[in-house]
Design an enzyme around this catalytic site. Structure first.
Site, mmCIF file in Angstrom:
data_model
loop_
_atom_site.group_PDB
_atom_site.id
_atom_site.type_symbol
_atom_site.label_atom_id
_atom_site.label_comp_id
_atom_site.label_asym_id
_atom_site.label_seq_id
_atom_site.Cartn_x
_atom_site.Cartn_y
_atom_site.Cartn_z
ATOM 1 C CG HIS A 1 -18.734 -26.736 -53.604
ATOM 2 N ND1 HIS A 1 -19.996 -26.211 -53.434
ATOM 3 C CD2 HIS A 1 -18.278 -26.244 -54.779
ATOM 4 C CE1 HIS A 1 -20.275 -25.424 -54.469
ATOM 5 N NE2 HIS A 1 -19.254 -25.430 -55.288
ATOM 6 C CE LYS B 1 -17.534 -23.194 -52.105
ATOM 7 N NZ LYS B 1 -16.626 -22.216 -52.743
#
Length: 256
Positions: A143, A147
């Site tokens: 990601h 995040k």
């Protein structure tokens, strides 16, 4: 036409779903709920759920666990289904959600992508073949660098699908750096990568003797989650009570 109240209207996903709904002839966002209202939204936005008196068919929530109490109160008052896309609920909040399903219809999922939820079904079938044959299972997720949680909720959903199909006795291993031992047969490794603007990549690896099978999902934009949320809202319209998930949405679409 499915009329929707968008909770988290001014968040990233709220804006994505708003744009998608504007192009969807079968969906309309008639109101929003968000702690911030600019006054420039294409529909009225209320700063708390109790202030929203707009009639609608279903609520979509992409906000925060903090909003849960007010949203469930609104849904129960209006006998309105709700699609919960938010993650990070406490055990107490999960109990509150389960209790509410006796009164209203709730669809809850940690990932709204139709692709991911189809992958979960594929994983169950693959696991029943490969794990008894001695294959090891590893999950790698990637990601963007903003995040904050790791591993992702989606990686845990995938792990749970594998574990359930394998009999429920697998051990989740998140860090091997302190281990000085061979990999156990019941281990399920989960690794996280964070960097750049990666929107989301999940890979499940079945590694056996002399062959490797990989099941991979790549999300190129947040639209995949927004489209899934809209499909879930349409599916939930008219449902009276009970707990649903994206598997129900996919099954209904497959039967049409």
């Amino acid at each position: 036409m499915t009329k929707i109240i968008m909770s988290g209207a001014n968040g990233r996903m709220g804006k994505v779903i708003t744009e998608l709904a504007e192009k969807d002839p079968d969906a309309e966002i008639v109101a929003g709920i968000d702690v911030i209202s600019t006054g420039n939204e294409p529909y009225p936005v209320f700063t708390d759920a109790s202030s929203c008196k707009v009639e609608a068919d279903v609520i979509i929530d992409f906000s925060s666990p903090k909003a849960l109490g007010g949203l469930l109160a609104l849904a129960e008052e209006k006998n309105m289904p709700i699609v919960l896309c938010t993650t990070g609920y406490s055990a107490e909040e999960l109990d509150r959600i389960r209790d509410a399903t006796a009164k209203i219809a709730i669809l809850k999922s940690g990932n709204m992508s139709l692709g991911i939820n189809t992958v979960m079904s594929l994983l169950k079938s693959a696991t029943q073949v490969f794990v008894p044959a001695g294959f090891d299972v590893e999950i790698v997720e990637q990601h963007h660098n903003q995040k904050v949680d790791a591993p992702s909720g989606t990686a845990l959903m995938l792990a749970d699908s594998v574990n359930e199909a394998a009999g429920g006795d697998m051990e989740y291993i998140f860090d091997r750096s302190q281990r000085r031992e061979k990999r156990g047969k019941k281990e399920l490794g989960i690794s996280a990568v964070r960097g750049g603007t990666i929107p989301g990549i999940h890979e499940v690896i079945f590694a056996g003797p002399d062959e490797v099978i990989e099941i991979r999902h790549v999300a190129y934009s947040r639209s995949v989650f927004g489209n899934g949320a809209l499909q879930a809202a349409k599916y939930l319209k008219g449902k009276t009570k009970g707990m649903y998930d994206m598997g129900d949405v996919i099954a209904a679409a497959a039967s049409e």
